[in-house]
Design a protein around this motif. Structure first.
Motif, short mmCIF file in Angstrom:
data_model
loop_
_atom_site.label_atom_id
_atom_site.label_comp_id
_atom_site.label_asym_id
_atom_site.label_seq_id
_atom_site.Cartn_x
_atom_site.Cartn_y
_atom_site.Cartn_z
N HIS A 222 0.83 -1.20 0.00
CA HIS A 222 0.00 0.00 0.00
C HIS A 222 0.87 1.26 0.00
CE1 HIS A 222 -2.77 3.02 1.66
NE2 HIS A 222 -3.64 2.38 0.90
N ASP A 223 1.84 1.31 0.90
CA ASP A 223 2.63 2.54 1.06
C ASP A 223 3.67 2.72 -0.04
OD1 ASP A 223 1.20 2.86 3.32
OD2 ASP A 223 2.82 2.36 4.72
N ASN B 32 0.99 3.81 -3.41
CA ASN B 32 1.06 5.25 -3.14
C ASN B 32 2.36 5.88 -3.58
OD1 ASN B 32 -1.46 5.33 -2.20
ND2 ASN B 32 -0.95 5.38 -0.03
N SER B 33 3.14 5.16 -4.41
CA SER B 33 4.37 5.78 -4.89
C SER B 33 4.04 6.51 -6.18
CB SER B 33 5.43 4.71 -5.12
OG SER B 33 5.12 4.00 -6.29
#
Ligand code: GTP
Ligand code: MG
Length: 200
Positions: free
Chosen positions: A191-192, A196-197
């Motif tokens: 996710h991170d 979300n990149s």
């Protein structure tokens, strides 16, 4: 995440895998290391990816669409003894082509069985990745097969081996799809760092 999981297709060759406009992650490792099991565990489904009763079953690229926002690719495992040298070399070639050229590939997860000592074949694959400049994240699998003590010992052994070739060593996660541990950390990471990149 991993609410909607759709099988897209199986591809016997890199050149026929369709292109996708969303980020892609792939799972690779020794035959029987637990790739399909971890994919099922991540997806929280029983049989998204077929778990082998005999190793070496996945001899194609298997693509899954996750929530319409991520492609997950199950790669054929390496190191299966019953496969001829010629076939092994063909698959190594196919996978190297895929890893080098796949435009939307965001992350390679390399699975390593932590219940056994470091294997030469895994070292060789990691060395190839270094030479090809392909970063990877290690997913240690089958941690349930060790006691806590054995797990610490084995992790130390694996880290010492990694330190021989890497500085810093690759990031890693410790998982067990049998005991269902490690999923939250892995999903947070995806996710991170992947969804979300600045993927485009
Ligand atoms: P191939 O597709 O044949 O290359 O294998 P694979 O890497 O997809 O492995 P798969 O998920 O089919 O698992 C191989 C065997 O290991 C099966 O018998 C699984 O039940 C077992 N296995 C997988 N993950 C775990 C785990 O976390 N713990 C334990 N104890 N066994 C596991
Ligand atoms: Mg498999």
């Amino acid at each position: 995440m991993f609410e909607q999981v759709d099988f897209i297709g199986s591809y016997p060759k890199n050149s026929i895998i369709p292109e996708f406009e969303i980020p892609e992650i792939c799972f690779w490792g020794r035959s029987n290391v637990g790739k399909s099991s971890i994919i099922n565990y991540l997806c929280d489904r029983k049989e998204v990816a077929k778990v082998s009763t005999t190793p070496g079953k996945t001899v194609q690229f298997n693509a899954f669409n996750i929530d319409g926002s991520l492609i997950l690719m199950d790669l054929p495992g390496y190191g299966y003894a019953q496969v001829s040298k010629k076939v092994k070399s063909k698959w190594k070639d196919e996978i190297h082509k895929y890893l080098k050229n796949r435009k939307n590939l965001s992350c390679l997860f390399l699975l390593i069985d932590i219940s056994i000592p470091p294997q030469v074949i895994d070292q060789e694959v990691m060395k190839d990745m270094g030479i090809m400049n392909i970063p990877f994240i290690i997913l240690f699998t089958k941690s349930d097969k060790c006691t806590k003590n054995e797990l610490n010992k084995s992790l130390k052994q694996h880290i010492i081996k990694l330190e021989e070739n890497w500085d810093p060593i690759p990031s890693y996660f410790i998982t067990s799809s049998a005991k269902r541990t490690g999923r939250a950390d892995l999903i947070n990471f995806i996710h991170d760092h992947i969804l979300n990149s600045d993927f485009n």
